[in-house]
Design a protein around this motif. Sequence first.
Motif, short mmCIF file in Angstrom:
data_model
loop_
_atom_site.label_atom_id
_atom_site.label_comp_id
_atom_site.label_asym_id
_atom_site.label_seq_id
_atom_site.Cartn_x
_atom_site.Cartn_y
_atom_site.Cartn_z
N ALA A 1 0.81 -1.22 0.00
CA ALA A 1 0.00 0.00 0.00
C ALA A 1 0.84 1.27 0.00
CB ALA A 1 -0.93 0.00 1.21
N GLU A 2 2.13 1.15 0.29
CA GLU A 2 2.99 2.32 0.32
C GLU A 2 3.26 2.87 -1.08
OE1 GLU A 2 3.92 3.44 3.26
OE2 GLU A 2 3.79 1.71 4.61
N MET A 3 3.02 2.05 -2.12
CA MET A 3 3.51 2.38 -3.45
C MET A 3 2.42 2.61 -4.48
SD MET A 3 6.73 -0.30 -3.47
CE MET A 3 7.69 0.48 -4.76
N VAL A 4 1.15 2.45 -4.11
CA VAL A 4 0.04 2.71 -5.03
C VAL A 4 -0.96 3.64 -4.37
CG1 VAL A 4 0.30 0.52 -6.26
CG2 VAL A 4 -1.18 0.63 -4.25
N PHE A 5 -1.79 4.31 -5.20
CA PHE A 5 -2.79 5.26 -4.69
C PHE A 5 -2.16 6.26 -3.72
CE2 PHE A 5 -5.35 1.24 -5.29
CZ PHE A 5 -5.99 1.65 -6.46
N GLU B 1 -7.15 4.42 3.32
CA GLU B 1 -7.99 4.34 2.13
C GLU B 1 -7.33 3.46 1.06
OE1 GLU B 1 -11.10 4.64 -0.43
OE2 GLU B 1 -11.02 5.14 1.71
N ARG B 2 -6.02 3.53 0.98
CA ARG B 2 -5.30 2.64 0.05
C ARG B 2 -5.55 1.19 0.44
NH1 ARG B 2 0.78 5.30 0.08
NH2 ARG B 2 0.11 7.40 0.65
N ALA B 3 -5.44 0.89 1.73
CA ALA B 3 -5.66 -0.47 2.20
C ALA B 3 -7.08 -0.93 1.89
CB ALA B 3 -5.40 -0.56 3.70
N ARG B 4 -8.05 -0.04 2.08
CA ARG B 4 -9.44 -0.39 1.80
C ARG B 4 -9.64 -0.69 0.31
NH1 ARG B 4 -11.28 3.67 4.02
NH2 ARG B 4 -11.74 2.80 6.08
N ARG B 5 -9.06 0.12 -0.54
CA ARG B 5 -9.19 -0.10 -1.98
C ARG B 5 -8.57 -1.43 -2.41
NH1 ARG B 5 -9.23 5.01 -6.01
NH2 ARG B 5 -10.59 6.38 -4.79
N LEU B 6 -7.40 -1.72 -1.87
CA LEU B 6 -6.75 -2.97 -2.22
C LEU B 6 -7.57 -4.16 -1.73
CD1 LEU B 6 -3.04 -2.02 -1.44
CD2 LEU B 6 -4.09 -2.35 -3.69
N HIS B 7 -8.10 -4.05 -0.53
CA HIS B 7 -8.97 -5.12 0.00
C HIS B 7 -10.18 -5.31 -0.89
CE1 HIS B 7 -11.08 -7.63 2.84
NE2 HIS B 7 -12.08 -6.76 2.89
N ALA C 1 -10.44 -4.74 -3.94
CA ALA C 1 -10.01 -5.30 -5.23
C ALA C 1 -9.57 -6.76 -5.11
CB ALA C 1 -8.87 -4.47 -5.81
N GLY C 2 -9.59 -7.31 -3.90
CA GLY C 2 -9.28 -8.72 -3.71
C GLY C 2 -7.84 -9.03 -3.35
N PHE C 3 -7.08 -8.00 -2.96
CA PHE C 3 -5.69 -8.21 -2.60
C PHE C 3 -5.49 -8.13 -1.09
CE2 PHE C 3 -5.53 -6.26 -6.84
CZ PHE C 3 -4.78 -7.20 -7.53
N GLN C 4 -4.52 -8.88 -0.57
CA GLN C 4 -4.03 -8.62 0.76
C GLN C 4 -3.12 -7.39 0.72
OE1 GLN C 4 -2.42 -12.09 2.72
NE2 GLN C 4 -4.31 -13.26 2.46
N VAL C 5 -2.78 -6.88 1.89
CA VAL C 5 -2.13 -5.57 1.97
C VAL C 5 -0.82 -5.67 2.74
CG1 VAL C 5 -2.36 -3.20 2.81
CG2 VAL C 5 -4.35 -4.39 1.87
N GLU C 6 0.21 -5.00 2.22
CA GLU C 6 1.48 -4.88 2.92
C GLU C 6 1.74 -3.42 3.24
OE1 GLU C 6 4.72 -6.78 0.97
OE2 GLU C 6 3.85 -8.76 1.31
N ILE C 7 2.40 -3.19 4.39
CA ILE C 7 2.85 -1.85 4.74
C ILE C 7 4.33 -1.91 5.13
CG2 ILE C 7 0.57 -1.03 5.46
CD1 ILE C 7 1.45 -1.46 8.37
N TRP C 8 4.95 -0.75 5.21
CA TRP C 8 6.34 -0.69 5.64
C TRP C 8 6.40 -0.30 7.12
CZ3 TRP C 8 8.03 2.50 0.74
CH2 TRP C 8 8.16 1.62 -0.34
N ASP C 9 6.98 0.82 7.43
CA ASP C 9 7.20 1.24 8.81
C ASP C 9 5.87 1.53 9.51
OD1 ASP C 9 7.91 2.41 11.20
OD2 ASP C 9 9.12 4.01 10.31
N ARG D 1 -9.57 -0.93 11.07
CA ARG D 1 -10.98 -0.70 10.75
C ARG D 1 -11.28 -0.88 9.27
NH1 ARG D 1 -10.34 3.52 14.65
NH2 ARG D 1 -10.01 5.06 13.00
N THR D 2 -10.26 -0.91 8.41
CA THR D 2 -10.51 -1.08 6.98
C THR D 2 -11.02 -2.48 6.64
OG1 THR D 2 -8.25 -1.84 6.48
CG2 THR D 2 -8.65 0.54 6.45
N GLY D 3 -10.78 -3.45 7.51
CA GLY D 3 -11.17 -4.82 7.23
C GLY D 3 -10.20 -5.54 6.31
N ALA D 4 -9.10 -4.86 5.93
CA ALA D 4 -8.11 -5.48 5.05
C ALA D 4 -7.38 -6.61 5.77
CB ALA D 4 -7.11 -4.42 4.58
N VAL D 5 -6.88 -7.55 4.97
CA VAL D 5 -6.03 -8.61 5.48
C VAL D 5 -4.59 -8.18 5.25
CG1 VAL D 5 -5.36 -11.03 5.27
CG2 VAL D 5 -7.76 -10.36 4.97
#
Length: 260
Positions: free
Chosen positions: A8-12, A19-25, A27-35, A46-50
């Motif tokens: 999620a750090e590199m798109v949107f 909001e990036r995490a929510r959009r990725l979720h 769209a059917g993707f799991q989500v990665e973050i950095w720091d 609260r986004t419900g993302a995995v």
Amino acid sequence: MYTLAVCAEMVFRDLPIEERARRLHDAGFQVEIWDWTRHDLAALERTGAVFSSMTGYIRGSLTDEDDAAELLRTAEESVKAAALLGCPRLNLHGTGLDGRGLPVDPVAGEATGPMWIAAHRTLGRVAELGESAGVVFTLENLNTAVDHPGVPFAKAADTLALVAAVNRPGLKMNLDLYHAQIGEGNLIELVRRAHGLGLIGEIQVADVPGRCEPGTGEIAYPAVARALADLGYDGTVAMEAWASGDDDLALDRFRTAFTV
């Protein structure tokens, strides 16, 4: 089959991280973050993302005892943060990276023997921490020619050797094929070797040159996807790439490249 995730750090990038995490979720993707220290973890929850992966330390290095102590201390903090998001994997590098991706504690030339010994000892303790917490730490290979000059244990061969030497379930390899293409190449054989040893915790992808989504450069990612399917790889493939243009199109290209 493997699961697809997106960093999620590199798109949107014009949107808040949640909001990036929510959009990725959506769209059917799991989500990665950095720091994780830069984000509101409650808002992300609260986004419900995995969440599939996050940075597993805040400061520190594998190369000496003082820096290793700080890496372990902040890894313990990262384990607690990961528990809030239900994140199963925590990512490591040979040393901390600054905001430009440059090593905080760069190494001139190849890592020395004492550095290898210190790294092996520290990674064993990291693996023990992961096992006690029910998470897996992953050691990522990086490239030193373009993005991360001076990072120790950067090549895939180095990270694979360290993970194999530790040989504990709490430590696996984050096999980044973008970095491996720049540093070593021969990607499918590299995947086969690491998978055969049972050492892959995750695979990350971006194309070369440019570090954009699959299909924008020289790597034949559909061939990599077929090789992964043939191997029976059932872990995570994560796009850690900038969108070359439209973010949604970049996600579609990633999904298409890894649909077998």
